[in-house]
Design a protein around this motif. Structure first.
Motif, PDB file in Angstrom:
ATOM      1  N   VAL A  28      35.276 -28.485 -39.981  1.00  0.00           N
ATOM      2  CA  VAL A  28      35.313 -27.678 -41.203  1.00  0.00           C
ATOM      3  C   VAL A  28      33.897 -27.276 -41.627  1.00  0.00           C
ATOM      4  N   LEU A  29      32.972 -28.225 -41.534  1.00  0.00           N
ATOM      5  CA  LEU A  29      31.589 -27.939 -41.948  1.00  0.00           C
ATOM      6  C   LEU A  29      30.936 -26.895 -41.052  1.00  0.00           C
ATOM      7  N   VAL A  30      31.059 -27.056 -39.724  1.00  0.00           N
ATOM      8  CA  VAL A  30      30.415 -26.086 -38.830  1.00  0.00           C
ATOM      9  C   VAL A  30      31.099 -24.731 -38.923  1.00  0.00           C
ATOM     10  N   GLY A  31      32.419 -24.743 -39.152  1.00  0.00           N
ATOM     11  CA  GLY A  31      33.115 -23.472 -39.340  1.00  0.00           C
ATOM     12  C   GLY A  31      32.638 -22.755 -40.599  1.00  0.00           C
ATOM     13  N   GLY A  32      32.466 -23.521 -41.675  1.00  0.00           N
ATOM     14  CA  GLY A  32      31.947 -22.921 -42.907  1.00  0.00           C
ATOM     15  C   GLY A  32      30.533 -22.424 -42.752  1.00  0.00           C
ATOM     16  N   LEU A  36      29.168 -18.542 -43.265  1.00  0.00           N
ATOM     17  CA  LEU A  36      28.168 -18.220 -44.275  1.00  0.00           C
ATOM     18  C   LEU A  36      26.844 -17.740 -43.686  1.00  0.00           C
ATOM     19  N   LEU A  37      26.453 -18.297 -42.537  1.00  0.00           N
ATOM     20  CA  LEU A  37      25.106 -18.056 -42.023  1.00  0.00           C
ATOM     21  C   LEU A  37      25.028 -17.045 -40.892  1.00  0.00           C
ATOM     22  N   GLN A  38      26.134 -16.808 -40.197  1.00  0.00           N
ATOM     23  CA  GLN A  38      26.046 -16.005 -38.971  1.00  0.00           C
ATOM     24  C   GLN A  38      25.575 -14.579 -39.264  1.00  0.00           C
ATOM     25  N   LEU A 221      28.530 -23.991 -34.359  1.00  0.00           N
ATOM     26  CA  LEU A 221      27.086 -24.197 -34.359  1.00  0.00           C
ATOM     27  C   LEU A 221      26.353 -22.980 -33.809  1.00  0.00           C
ATOM     28  N   LEU A 222      26.906 -22.366 -32.768  1.00  0.00           N
ATOM     29  CA  LEU A 222      26.228 -21.226 -32.143  1.00  0.00           C
ATOM     30  C   LEU A 222      26.121 -20.050 -33.113  1.00  0.00           C
ATOM     31  N   PHE A 223      27.225 -19.722 -33.780  1.00  0.00           N
ATOM     32  CA  PHE A 223      27.182 -18.579 -34.705  1.00  0.00           C
ATOM     33  C   PHE A 223      26.342 -18.902 -35.938  1.00  0.00           C
ATOM     34  N   ALA A 224      26.334 -20.159 -36.353  1.00  0.00           N
ATOM     35  CA  ALA A 224      25.449 -20.524 -37.456  1.00  0.00           C
ATOM     36  C   ALA A 224      23.991 -20.387 -37.038  1.00  0.00           C
ATOM     37  N   ALA A 225      23.701 -20.638 -35.759  1.00  0.00           N
ATOM     38  CA  ALA A 225      22.327 -20.557 -35.257  1.00  0.00           C
ATOM     39  C   ALA A 225      21.814 -19.128 -35.199  1.00  0.00           C
ATOM     40  N   THR A 226      22.687 -18.121 -35.300  1.00  0.00           N
ATOM     41  CA  THR A 226      22.208 -16.735 -35.309  1.00  0.00           C
ATOM     42  C   THR A 226      21.340 -16.454 -36.533  1.00  0.00           C
ATOM     43  N   ALA A 227      21.432 -17.314 -37.539  1.00  0.00           N
ATOM     44  CA  ALA A 227      20.558 -17.163 -38.710  1.00  0.00           C
ATOM     45  C   ALA A 227      19.105 -17.465 -38.359  1.00  0.00           C
TER      46      ALA A 227
END
Length: 938
Positions: A28-32, A36-38, A221-227
């Protein structure tokens, strides 16, 4: 490793609700975070330090009008007409005006503008409008792309009947890959194979769930890392493909071992723990090799490839973590439902035994009741016949495999690399339609023009200079046209647009780029211009060249790594060399098949290959990295069982058969699943990923079924006992990696040693250890209970320190059995070191009391004080004796070592003494008997 994983498996079962809850919260956390960050993905490829990239960076400052991304609109007049027809001209002029008003558009060429003229075909039926944008590929927004498409559609509608207009060019030369239903077919095939292999729908579902959860977490994690920075659009698809394959396989190995152990009668908790320890150790090894190889993609020095490798490595790492924590918890929830049902034969035998033991006395009947029937572990006839066939004439088998692999690898010599363009898209894609029309009306080169640029700040006539240089370049072979040769507004930088005769990915265009660069010194001497070749096509050529140059160093790293890792695992010289040669066979075969399909068109239509030609530049290096880990995976699971049987007393030849029987079924299932997942990405996959997926499918098939299940048994049979030879000096130097769980097996066998419920601080039996001088202590059998004490003394030739360091987990045993703080040595040496404090009196200058008090603050289970003969001062000895007495009152066992006179004044009266001095008339057996008879107890 196996001991730690054993404890982890037991904990995961006992705390299964907590484990599942933690993973759900993590998802849930990594999905959120991803939501939010991608920042989205991009398709831009660049390599800092190359000539084309440096020239492009300079143009961004001196000639921004031509340094950004570009697009093309091709307009074709009706049959028999030209672009000068009034209706066509009105539509084009209006279209150019509207396209020029789109956000981020810098300029649009027009066939009716003398200053910014668009290219016109020889028959004047077609014109190519070039749209120069303000920004690179990554900065052009979707809104701008949509607006360009809208205006192009409006232009097409305003043209007379029979005319057409299509949008394409560099900006649309690639698109983001998408998941389709075809990829799901691979998961269905995997499910069928899992059901057939494991014989249970519940058991089959666990590996799929394991893989999907691992992929889900890594994608978040990967899509969050696009930030943090741009990520190439191919990266997620590669990570998904790899994560699904290894996630299913790793879980399969653990689940199959668990069911095998349940079939022998183990409890669920114990079986999960042992499966996590044994199969889990191999999973850790396989995962680490894949991760190291993927991170090793950074050897190429190419940012987007490094990010791709790291992202894929993180996916594999998360998959391993899920397999070692969440999967054991799920196995705990499954409980007895995974226990294999006994065969009819086993049930009949159990019933017959029960009937034969029937008696009128119910107590006797209870005592004689047979154990529950368990499934029979019968060898698989198919795999037994297989291994016997390939090892019957091993030399012939090896020769046939080498010949077949050579033939399959030969087409790889024709393999060419390039960055794909719009020409590889689906034939009905607008960008592909534009590409084909440009080739038809203008020639292939107009799809990938080159830009030659240089500083002209010293020129007094920049216009004439650029015209002279342009004319000379136009005369070069392979140049179709030079439509533009002009300085910028400040007359300090000039550009020449060069249209090659060949397409963007053709060998002729590569040769032209190299020829122009080869004339660098000529233009510098003749005209004083430091020319560089850049543009989208030149960047692609430089990327391919640099990746090609990095291939050999990367291959050496991978091959060297495989030799070292496999030598650590199998404690052999021949086995790692054989495994590495087999890996090279698999890589060569994969490259050969990819070349056959994508270069020569064999089965190209069936595999939906839209255009034959070069494959994406990073295919070889990515394929080598991934296949390396998978090949080592199969090598470990197959050969480790053979080594296990050989080490446990079997002959080398017999161990090949028994080890093959024990692991071939699981390896076959794992390989079929891998192949199914990879093949599913081929028919409708992204053209960047398609050759990688095909290469991996072929590589896995060859590696599993030809290399590991034919070549490997044949070579081992050919070598016999020599296959397991390992020089003693190398065996001592290399660390050991226990993937078979031998250490755990030894620990479990010694769980009730020296006696059930024993609480000895130190226990040894026939312990032998060598000191630095080569002198050997032992065999020694001794027991020191918790809170007890032992004096150890020896003469000048006896290595007292060696014995103390051995039971402290700091020196390897040369023989015998030892436990310290209830932990088996040497398997738990690292844990023993944390529980045993060692103080060297000599190193403390004969004043060790302070160091002892400091050591006791960490609450050790055992305290070792060596070289007590160096404490000569009476006050120091009294202070030390007081510190030792405090330690014993706190339940700490104390071992005191001295050379010469025993330290009887430092320990309580009656403390037993172990004399490790052999003496002139004392044999090793005498020494052992004397110590044993002392019954060293509290």
């Amino acid at each position: 490793m196996s001991s730690v994983l054993y404890s982890l498996g037991r904990w995961a079962v006992s705390a299964r609700r907590l484990v599942v809850a933690v993973w759900v919260v993590a998802l849930v956390l990594v999905g959120g975070a991803a939501g939010l960050l991608q920042q989205g993905l991009d398709n831009e490829v660049s390599i800092p330090g190359t000539e084309s990239q440096e020239a492009l960076d300079r143009l961004a400052a001196t000639f921004p009008q031509v340094s950004g991304a570009s697009a093309q609109v091709i307009v074709v007049a009706p049959e028999g007409g030209t672009i000068d027809d009034p209706a066509v001209r009105r539509a084009i002029e209006h279209g150019v005006e509207e396209l020029g008003d789109v956000s981020q558009v810098e300029v649009v060429t027009s066939p009716y503008d003398d200053q910014m003229a668009a290219s016109v075909s020889d028959d004047e039926r077609a014109t190519l409008l070039t749209i120069q944008l303000d920004g690179d590929l990554g900065s052009i927004t979707d809104e701008t792309k949509d607006a360009l498409a809208t205006e192009t559609t409006a232009l097409a509608r305003s043209l007379p009947d029979g005319a057409e207009a299509h949008l394409g060019g560099q900006l649309f030369s690639s698109k983001f890959p998408e998941m389709t239903l075809t990829e799901g077919i691979g998961l269905l095939v995997a499910l069928v194979v899992l059901v057939l292999t494991l014989g249970s729908l519940v058991a089959a579902g666990l590996p799929l769930l394991n893989a999907l959860l691992g992929v889900g977490a890594s994608m978040g994690l990967l899509f969050a890392a696009t930030a943090l920075g741009p990520i190439n659009s191919t990266t997620p698809m590669l990570a998904v493909m790899l994560g699904l394959a290894v996630g299913i396989d790793y879980a399969l190995f653990i689940v199959s071992r668990h069911r095998e152990q349940l079939g022998t009668g183990l409890s669920v908790t114990e079986s999960v723990a042992r499966a996590t320890a044994t199969a889990g150790s191999a999973v850790v090894f396989a995962g680490l090799t894949v991760m190291i190889a993927l991170v090793g993609l950074g050897v190429a020095g190419i940012p987007f490839l490094t990010i791709m490798g790291v992202a894929a490595a993180v996916t594999v790492g998360i998959t391993v973590l899920v397999s070692l924590t969440l999967l054991p918890a799920l196995l705990g929830f499954a409980g007895e439902r995974l226990r294999p049902k006994p065969s009819r034969r086993a049930r009949r035998a159990a019933a017959a035994a029960a009937a034969a033991q029937e008696t009128d006395d119910p107590e006797v009947t209870r005592r004689r009741a047979p154990a529950p029937a368990v499934p029979e572990a019968r060898p698989n006839r198919f795999f037994t016949g297989w291994v016997r066939a390939v090892t019957k004439v091993p030399a012939l088998t090896v020769v046939l495999v080498i010949a077949a692999m050579g033939a399959l690898s030969y087409p790889a010599l024709d393999l060419r690399l390039a960055l794909p363009d719009a020409g590889v898209m689906e034939e009905d894609d607008p960008a592909r339609l534009t590409y084909d029309l440009v080739s038809e009306h203008f020639g292939d080169g107009f799809n990938g023009p080159l830009i030659v640029t240089g500083s002209i700040v010293t020129s007094t006539d920049p216009l004439a200079l650029m015209e002279q240089v342009g004319d000379e370049i136009e005369d070069l072979p392979g140049v179709a046209d030079v439509p533009l040769a002009t300085p910028n507004e400040t007359a300090d930088t000039g550009i020449i647009q060069v249209v090659p005769e060949g397409g963007p990915t053709s060998a002729e265009t590569e040769d032209l780029v190299r020829e122009i660069r080869g004339l660098h010194d000529h233009f510098l001497d003749e005209y004083g211009v430091d020319l560089a070749v850049t543009g989208f096509t030149a960047v692609g050529i430089d990327v391919s060249d640099k990746l090609g140059d990095a291939l050999l160093p990367f291959a050496l790293v991978v091959v060297g790594l495989s030799l070292i890792l496999l030598t650590m695992v199998f404690r052999s010289i021949a086995v790692p060399i054989k495994a590495t040669v087999g890996y090279l066979f698999s890589v060569g075969a994969a490259f050969g098949v990819v070349a056959l399909v994508f270069e020569h068109g064999v089965f190209a239509e069936a595999l939906n290959v839209t255009r034959t030609g070069p494959v994406i530049s990073f295919m070889p290096i990515v394929l080598m990295g991934i296949l390396f880990g998978l090949a080592m995976d199969y090598e470990v699971f197959l050969v480790s069982r053979m080594r296990e049987d050989y080490v446990h007393g079997g002959s080398a030849r017999h161990a090949i058969t028994t080890g093959f029987q024990g692991s071939a079924k699981v390896v076959t299932a794992a390989a079929v699943i891998m192949i199914a997942v990879f093949v599913a990405f081929v028919p409708h996959g992204d053209m960047n990923l398609k050759p990688i997926a095909l290469g991996l499918a072929v590589g896995v098939a060859v590696d599993a079924f030809v290399v590991r299940m034919v070549f490997v048994p044949a070579v081992l049979a050919l070598l016999g006992e020599k296959a397991w030879y390992m020089p003693r000096w190398l065996d001592r130097v290399l660390p050991s990696f226990d993937v078979e769980g031998e250490g755990l097996t030894r620990e479990l066998s010694l769980a009730d040693w020296p006696e059930p419920g024993a609480t000895d601080a130190v226990a040894t039996q026939d312990l032998e250890v060598a000191g630095r001088s080569g002198a050997v202590v032992g065999p020694v059998s001794v027991r020191v209970p918790d809170g007890g004490a032992l004096l150890v003394r020896g003469d000048a030739t006896a290595p007292v320190s060696a014995f103390l360091l051995a039971v402290s987990g700091r020196l390897a045993l040369t023989g015998g059995v030892a436990k310290t703080a209830g932990l088996v040595l040497p398997e738990r040496s690292s844990s023993v070191r944390r529980r045993v404090a060692v103080v060297d009196s000599a190193a403390e200058g004969g004043q060790p009391a302070g160091a002892v008090r400091q050591a006791l603050r960490d609450r050790p289970a055992v305290l070792v004080v060596d070289a007590t003969e160096t404490v000569g001062d009476l006050a120091a000895r009294a202070e030390l004796a007081q510190a030792l007495a405090t330690a014993q009152r706190d339940g700490v066992a104390v071992l005191l070592g001295s050379t010469g006179v025993a330290a009887t004044d430092l320990a309580p009266a009656g403390t037993p003494m172990l004399d490790v001095s052999p003496g002139p008339d004392t044999t090793e057996r005498d020494q052992q008997t004397t110590v044993t008879e002392q019954e060293v107890r509290a």
